[in-house]
Enzyme design. Structure first.
Site, PDB file in Angstrom:
ATOM      1  N   GLU A 670      44.375  14.365 -25.770  1.00 52.98           N
ATOM      2  CA  GLU A 670      44.791  13.943 -26.345  1.00 52.98           C
ATOM      3  C   GLU A 670      43.874  12.796 -27.076  1.00 52.98           C
ATOM      4  OE1 GLU A 670      48.444  11.973 -25.122  1.00 52.98           O
ATOM      5  OE2 GLU A 670      48.483   9.726 -26.461  1.00 52.98           O
ATOM      6  N   HIS A 699      54.523  13.890 -29.133  1.00 58.00           N
ATOM      7  CA  HIS A 699      55.129  12.481 -29.104  1.00 58.00           C
ATOM      8  C   HIS A 699      56.205  12.333 -29.928  1.00 58.00           C
ATOM      9  CE1 HIS A 699      52.955  12.312 -25.016  1.00 58.00           C
ATOM     10  NE2 HIS A 699      52.687  11.857 -25.817  1.00 58.00           N
TER      11      HIS A 699
END
Ligand code: GLN
Ligand code: ZN
Length: 761
Positions: A670, A699
């Site tokens: 990430e 997200h």
């Protein structure tokens, strides 16, 4: 007479009542009054559950998070919410989650507070925010209300607060301010709080300082001395609570603080009981956490009594008994489990049962073992049954673990050799594109799964439906022009539970929920025995997906460390041994996939970092066995087979060596939010293998523009040689909608094509 108490109780409710009430309130489907009422009902019920105790924790109930509650109590709210109007509860939710119920209709909300893990648990707290201008003003309303409520209900209430030093340590100074410089401003608010509680009739206050089980430098050690000297005003008695580990070099520091009682986690630090008693002044209360507040196993009561009886003899009235830590980290009540494996259920204890154990122990100490003979013998029978159960011990598994050699964890050739062989058959372009595994878990998929569980859909119809989803995901990826495809994980409810359900040695609860953050709960599967894999777990689905395309299909597995860290794990052998057993089971799956012609296999280790011990001195030991387990899982394949791993977090600085030691051919991580900064460490360490830095923040509902992706990839290419870079999202796409995923991935593929064209010039 030993006295009993507890450090905290699960607040979510045995049936997750708080979760549902919060979510209804946030959606605007119920009123603030209804939420407050439900909160009061839960508190009353939980105090009743604990009514056998001599002192009951009060004030640890929270609508979101106890650390955020402490920030409110101390008047330390981020500046960005100070201007907001409306009810204090709404402002509270604004910090917790960016918006309150009101903001949905009105406008937009604010940036939520950062969230991070509470010590080494899976509970996440809202990080207090500090800067040079931070000031503290006491707001004791919530605590006083709950304390008053408890007293009105006849509860022997002991208010619980987070101590000043731990509170400061948990926070973040946004402007680089030295947090300890705030201590002189913070202490008056604490002193006032203690005075207010004393005034309201509190005799004892539990003040939690779990920071004391971590390594502290001189300044932080001094902060403890300063803080507790300032709070030693004689108004209330302080029970200073530590938990989650051993005190080690901090033991003399704790012993010398001017408090009336100390709590030690005697599950993790039993070997320090004697030293602590010896170091404390002779009148001080010693509270021992003798029942594990972190796992779900029944306590071996006779074993505890054997070491505790002499301690009790010596301490007399000064001995208090408690769970090792707050029961926040365990499910509420085993009585609600109707479907749990009948052999295994008697081995377990949830919060309610743990408090029963505590009462039995206290009675045994206070009145003699004879007074609880029946309970002790029932407990001994359950412990003995577990110890000797064939379900727990599988000689074949133990033999396989014993036979592991270093060769099992080594690839045949070094990365450079493998990479060339893989490139030869894969024939991928520069900047190859792929995804992290899951595609949207749509409402239809969830309904199909529920129907299977409820028995309204049969196995065959379920399979057909899942195959349809897989075919759809494969077609979508072909259309998008991705280079390495995945099957999309439609058939998986959860990346750990899916594997646990198919492994021998695992059991599952129906209601074993534990709060993760806010209204979010997890239901960790229960690893109770030696782990084995009766049959392949993923082959059928992935083989089907591979049959639908000529492009390379990447298989998706969860790694042993992540499965371990997201389970309740047996306590009768080291975690490293359970992890190794998991590694052998997943290794068998890897090899079956390879045999079936699947030559790219991703092994997710999303939870590797969170297993790090609290003390740095213990990190290397953990990393050694965790990385060792990954290597056993992954490295038994031919050079031509490409192993991927995935980690969805952004802190690699201190563990990069271990990450490199896993020797995966490709790692996807990430990075999109950190603007590729976290690649610095991969650059300076000269990380040798391929890297896919995430360029799509999954997200958020936002669709990244091609230019944005391009800019991120160029930053990456400035740090990592282009031939070793992949282009992919941050993490799996299961929480997103297809309508978001398609354009986002189209942009990702377009950006990769631009990069290739530019590189060819
Ligand atoms: N393969 C998993 C997915 O794509 C990985 C999830 C995770 O890293 N948490 O959903
Ligand atoms: Zn991830």
């Amino acid at each position: 007479m030993a006295l009993t108490h507890s450090l905290g109780y699960p607040r979510i409710g045995a049936k997750r009542e708080l979760k549902f009430a919060l979510e209804a309130y946030w959606k605007g489907a119920s009123s603030r009054e209804a939420l407050q009422e439900l909160g009061a009902q839960l508190r009353a019920r939980h105090w009743r559950d604990q009514s056998g105790l001599d002192l009951v924790p009060v004030g640890e109930f929270s609508f979101y998070d106890q650390v955020l509650d402490m920030s409110v109590t101390l008047g330390n709210l981020p500046a960005r919410v100070r201007g907001f109007h409306g009810d204090a509860l709404d402002n509270y939710f604004r910090i917790a989650r960016g918006r309150s119920a009101e903001d949905h209709a009105a406008c937009c909300g604010v940036a939520a507070g950062e969230m991070t893990k509470w010590f080494d648990t899976n509970y996440h707290y809202i990080v207090p925010e500090f800067d040079a201008g931070t000031s503290f003003t006491l707001n004791a309303t919530r605590l006083l209300t709950q304390f008053g409520e408890a007293k009105a209900q006849g509860v022997a209430a002991k208010p619980v607060i987070i101590g000043p030093v731990t509170y400061l340590a948990l926070g973040k100074a946004k402007d680089g301010t030295d947090k300890l410089a705030l201590l002189p401003r913070l202490l008056p608010a604490y002193a006032e709080l203690l005075a207010v509680l004393a005034n309201a009739g509190a005799e004892w206050v539990q003040i939690d300082e779990p920071l004391l089980v971590t390594e502290l430098d001189a300044a932080w050690r001094d902060a403890f001395k300063t803080a507790y000297a300032a709070l030693d005003t004689g108004g209330v008695k302080l029970l200073l609570a530590t938990y989650f580990g051993r005190l080690l070099e901090n033991l003399p520091l704790l012993a010398a603080l001017p408090v009336q009682g100390v709590h030690l986690d005697a599950v993790n630090a039993r070997d320090e009981v004697e030293a602590l008693v010896a170091a404390c002044p002779p009148e001080r209360v010693i509270s021992l956490g003798v029942v594990n507040g972190r796992n779900i196993w029944k306590t071996d009561l006779e074993a505890v009594l054997a070491w505790l009886e002499p301690v009790a003899e010596r301490l007399g009235d000064r001995l208090w008994l408690a769970p090792s830590c707050s029961l926040l980290h365990v499910p509420v009540d085993l009585a609600f489990e109707q479907k749990l494996d009948g052999e295994i259920k008697p081995w377990l204890a949830f919060a309610v049962q743990k408090l029963e154990e505590l009462l039995v122990l206290a009675k045994a100490l206070n009145q003699g073992r004879g007074a609880v003979a029946a309970q002790l013998s029932a407990n001994a029978a359950a412990i003995a049954a577990r110890r000797s159960s064939k379900r727990v011990h599988n000689p074949a598994v133990k033999a396989a673990v014993a036979a592991i050699t270093p060769a099992l964890g080594r690839r045949q050739s070094p990365f450079a050799v493998r990479a060339a062989k893989q490139a030869a058959w894969l024939n991928l372009p520069l900047f190859p594109t792929t995804t992290i595994g899951s595609f949207p878990q749509t409402k239809e998929i969830r309904q199909t799964r529920s129907a299977l569980k409820a028995g309204t859909l049969d196995e065959a119809a379920y399979k057909t439906a899942m195959r349809r989803e897989i075919a759809h995901a494969v077609r979508a990826q072909e259309e998008l022009g991705l280079d390495v495809l995945v099957h999309g994980e439609a058939e998986r409810n959860d990346m750990v539970e899916y594997f646990g359900e198919q492994l021998d040695g695992y059991a599952f609860s129906q209601n074993g929920w534990v709060q993760s953050y806010g209204s979010r709960c997890v239901k960790p599967p229960i690893l109770f025995g030696d782990i084995s894999r009766p049959r392949p777990m993923t082959l059928e689905w992935i083989g089907y997906a591979a049959s639908l395309t000529a492009k390379p299909m990447k298989a998706m597995l969860t790694g042993p460390v992540t499965i371990l860290n997201w389970s309740f794990v047996r306590d009768d052998q080291p975690r490293s041994v359970s992890c190794t057993q998991l590694a052998l089971a997943i290794r068998a799956e890897v090899q079956d996939l390879e045999k079936a012609g699947i030559r790219i296999i991703q092994i997710d280790e999303a939870a590797l970092r969170e297993g790090l011990p609290l003390r740095r001195a213990e990190w290397q030991g953990y990393l050694d066995w965790a990385v060792g387990a990954f290597r056993v899982t992954a490295n038994g394949v031919a050079d031509e087979t490409q192993i991927h791993t995935h980690m969805c977090y952004s802190e690699f600085n201190d563990i990069i060596q271990a990450i490199a030691g896993m020797d995966a051919d490709v790692i996807t991580i990430e990075t999109s939010r950190s603007d590729m900064e976290l690649l610095d460490v991969f650059e300076s360490f000269k990380y040798p293998n391929d890297i896919g830095p995430g360029v799509y923040d999954i997200h958020a509902p936002n669709i990244p523009a091609p230019a944005q992706i391009l800019a991120l990839m160029k930053k990456a290419a400035a740090r990592i040689p282009a031939e070793r870079l992949w282009v992919n999202p941050d993490c799996g796409l299961k929480t997103r909608q297809w309508s978001e995923v398609m354009p986002a991935l189209a942009n990702l593929v377009a950006a990769a094509r631009t990069l290739r064209a530019e590189a060819a010039q």
